[in-house]
Design an enzyme around this catalytic site. Structure first.
Site, short mmCIF file in Angstrom:
data_model
loop_
_atom_site.label_atom_id
_atom_site.label_comp_id
_atom_site.label_asym_id
_atom_site.label_seq_id
_atom_site.Cartn_x
_atom_site.Cartn_y
_atom_site.Cartn_z
N PRO A 194 -0.29 -3.22 5.38
CA PRO A 194 -1.42 -3.25 4.45
C PRO A 194 -1.74 -4.69 4.09
O PRO A 194 -0.84 -5.48 3.81
CB PRO A 194 -0.90 -2.50 3.22
CG PRO A 194 0.59 -2.54 3.32
CD PRO A 194 0.93 -2.67 4.77
N MET A 195 -3.02 -5.05 4.11
CA MET A 195 -3.43 -6.39 3.68
C MET A 195 -4.77 -6.29 2.96
O MET A 195 -5.81 -5.97 3.59
CB MET A 195 -3.56 -7.35 4.87
CG MET A 195 -2.22 -7.98 5.25
SD MET A 195 -2.45 -9.39 6.35
CE MET A 195 -2.84 -8.53 7.84
N ALA A 196 -4.74 -6.55 1.64
CA ALA A 196 -5.97 -6.51 0.85
C ALA A 196 -6.96 -7.53 1.42
O ALA A 196 -6.59 -8.66 1.73
CB ALA A 196 -5.65 -6.84 -0.61
N GLN A 216 -2.18 3.07 0.83
CA GLN A 216 -1.28 2.39 -0.11
C GLN A 216 -1.88 2.37 -1.51
O GLN A 216 -3.04 1.96 -1.69
CB GLN A 216 -0.99 0.96 0.33
CG GLN A 216 0.17 0.40 -0.50
CD GLN A 216 0.43 -1.07 -0.27
OE1 GLN A 216 -0.45 -1.90 -0.47
NE2 GLN A 216 1.65 -1.39 0.11
N CYS A 221 3.44 -6.43 -4.33
CA CYS A 221 2.35 -7.40 -4.53
C CYS A 221 2.73 -8.41 -5.62
O CYS A 221 3.10 -8.02 -6.73
CB CYS A 221 1.06 -6.67 -4.90
SG CYS A 221 -0.30 -7.82 -5.18
N LYS A 238 6.89 0.04 -0.55
CA LYS A 238 7.03 -1.32 -0.02
C LYS A 238 7.52 -2.23 -1.13
O LYS A 238 6.92 -2.25 -2.21
CB LYS A 238 5.69 -1.81 0.54
CG LYS A 238 5.78 -3.17 1.23
CD LYS A 238 4.57 -3.35 2.16
CE LYS A 238 4.55 -4.67 2.87
NZ LYS A 238 3.98 -5.76 2.06
N GLY A 274 7.80 -9.82 7.39
CA GLY A 274 7.86 -11.24 7.03
C GLY A 274 7.91 -12.16 8.22
O GLY A 274 8.80 -12.05 9.07
N ARG A 299 0.09 -11.06 8.99
CA ARG A 299 -0.75 -12.21 9.39
C ARG A 299 -0.78 -12.41 10.91
O ARG A 299 -1.66 -13.08 11.43
CB ARG A 299 -0.28 -13.47 8.66
CG ARG A 299 -0.63 -13.41 7.17
CD ARG A 299 0.00 -14.55 6.40
NE ARG A 299 1.45 -14.45 6.36
CZ ARG A 299 2.25 -15.37 5.85
NH1 ARG A 299 1.73 -16.47 5.35
NH2 ARG A 299 3.56 -15.19 5.84
C1 FMN Z 1 -4.12 -11.61 2.83
C2 FMN Z 1 -2.93 -10.72 2.57
C3 FMN Z 1 -3.10 -9.53 1.89
C4 FMN Z 1 -2.00 -8.69 1.66
N1 FMN Z 1 -2.20 -7.51 1.01
C5 FMN Z 1 -1.15 -6.65 0.87
C6 FMN Z 1 -1.35 -5.37 0.29
O1 FMN Z 1 -2.46 -4.99 -0.11
N2 FMN Z 1 -0.27 -4.56 0.17
C7 FMN Z 1 0.99 -4.94 0.59
O2 FMN Z 1 1.94 -4.18 0.46
N3 FMN Z 1 1.19 -6.13 1.16
C8 FMN Z 1 0.16 -6.99 1.32
N4 FMN Z 1 0.36 -8.19 1.94
C9 FMN Z 1 1.70 -8.51 2.46
C10 FMN Z 1 1.84 -8.14 3.93
O3 FMN Z 1 1.72 -6.74 4.14
C11 FMN Z 1 3.19 -8.63 4.52
O4 FMN Z 1 4.25 -7.93 3.90
C12 FMN Z 1 3.38 -10.12 4.29
O5 FMN Z 1 2.22 -10.84 4.65
C13 FMN Z 1 4.57 -10.66 5.11
O6 FMN Z 1 4.32 -10.54 6.48
P1 FMN Z 1 3.87 -11.81 7.39
O7 FMN Z 1 4.70 -13.01 6.88
O8 FMN Z 1 4.25 -11.38 8.79
O9 FMN Z 1 2.42 -12.02 7.17
C14 FMN Z 1 -0.71 -9.06 2.15
C15 FMN Z 1 -0.56 -10.26 2.83
C16 FMN Z 1 -1.64 -11.09 3.05
C17 FMN Z 1 -1.43 -12.38 3.81
#
Ligand code: FMN
Length: 347
Positions: free
Chosen positions: A23-25, A77, A110, A149, A211, A235
């Site tokens: 999930p990514m807002a 989510q 979050c 999460k 991560g 990402r």
């Molecule tokens: C722009 C952005 C928005 C995110 N939004 C959410 C979200 O809405 N819910 C959530 O559980 N995690 C959210 N995350 C966290 C990611 O799901 C993930 O756990 C975190 O980025 C670590 O993974 P990465 O280092 O591979 O990016 C967000 C991360 C980013 C960068």
């Protein structure tokens, strides 16, 4: 302890495709999800949505939750801090989404200030009793698996992911996802995957690791070397909707990750712009997405400066045509051992 039917079902889905679209807002909207699904993503999550008043929310809010016609499934989510609101939100989501709902995930990860100051998101890792009541309320209302999460802890010194996950398991969570950073780190520093292993040792339910998974190679390596049953790619999807199919082929069949040409990547950008135009339409998001696809291309910085001036679908598409002509010319020059021509606007 025998695994519940829901946890067993999730393990089956992870064995089929262990790489999940996190999930990514502001990012994992229907257009981005479809881009990734067409290239091998399976379980994909909505952007997080507040439980407060979801049952009576506007169509605009529901757009964050509902799958597009092309989507066979969705993980939704939710975030909030009131158990009764979770129960009503779960019922409303089940009613609106129907049988395409794979699971409900609860956000206890979050770190955003406006979320944490209301006791929501990662703040719940500091109020485990409330977190437990929330999971119980959601599980009691749900007819699909409820997952959670979390982070490594709220403060670095808390590091309570393992005991917190045991509590979640006892409350009925079918799986737990762990982002290996504490909340106060936001997205800085490096993700600590030893905490993912700690949680996997502490609970029976499946664990999803998250991560610093920036490529298909990172994803396959994390699956191989950690105790996680599945890996979130967040990402790592930036400009790379192929990452799920590539990671699966690498991890399960040993297929090397293909190098994608600039023309193929620009073709994907056109498809992404069209989906964004048709499904959202939020062309402001397209400026960010377009920049991601241009990474590593000749004159990328100069083209990005043009991208931010686009506001309509037609402007974006015309610009991609210009970029493609330039990139093809630059790459032909490089292949012939000549120097790269000047950017068209500087020539
Ligand atoms: C722009 C952005 C928005 C995110 N939004 C959410 C979200 O809405 N819910 C959530 O559980 N995690 C959210 N995350 C966290 C990611 O799901 C993930 O756990 C975190 O980025 C670590 O993974 P990465 O280092 O591979 O990016 C967000 C991360 C980013 C960068």
């Amino acid at each position: 302890m025998a695994l519940s039917e829901y946890s067993t079902r999730l393990l089956g889905a992870y064995a089929e495709q262990p790489f999940l679209m996190a999930p990514m807002a502001g990012v994992t909207d229907p257009a981005y999800r479809i881009m990734c699904r067409r290239r091998g993503a399976h379980l994909a999550y909505s952007e997080m949505v507040s439980v407060a008043g979801l049952a009576y929310a506007s169509n605009k809010t529901w757009r964050l939750v509902l799958p597009a016609d092309e989507e066979q499934q969705i993980c939704v989510q939710l975030f909030g801090s009131k158990p009764d609101q979770f129960a009503s939100a779960v019922a409303a989501v089940e009613e609106r989404v129907g049988d395409r709902l794979s699971l409900i995930d609860i956000n206890m990860a979050c770190p955003a200030r406006k979320v944490v100051t209301k006791g929501e998101g990662s703040a719940l890792m500091r109020t485990p009793e409330l977190a437990e009541q929330i999971v119980e309320a959601a599980v009691g209302a749900a007819h699909v698996p409820v997952t959670v999460k979390i982070r490594k802890g709220f403060y670095a010194e808390d590091r309570n992911a393992a005991t917190f996950a045991q509590m979640l398991e006892g409350a009925g969570a079918a799986a737990v996802a762990v982002h290996g950073r504490c909340a106060t780190q936001l997205y800085t520093g490096q993700a600590d995957w030893s905490v993912v292993d700690e949680v996997a040792d502490a609970v029976e339910i499946p664990v999803i690791g998250s991560g610093d998974v920036f490529s298909a190679e990172d994803a396959a390596e994390r699956l191989r070397s950690s105790g996680a049953s599945a890996v979130f790619i967040a990402r790592g999807i930036y400009g790379n909707p192929w990452v799920f199919g590539d990671a699966r082929a690498l991890a399960l069949d040993g297929t090397p990750v293909p190098v994608r040409s600039s023309v193929e990547r620009l073709g994907a950008l056109r498809e992404h712009l069209t989906l964004t135009h048709e499904l959202l339409p939020l062309m402001s998001r397209a400026r960010t997405y377009a920049s991601w696809y241009l990474k590593g291309m000749p004159h990328a910085a100069a083209w990005r400066a043009q991208v931010v001036r686009c506001s309509t679908y037609e402007e974006f598409m015309a610009l991609v045509d210009d970029i493609e002509r330039d990139v093809v010319a630059c790459e032909a020059a490089l292949a012939a051992g000549e120097s790269v021509p000047a950017h068209p606007l500087e020539a």
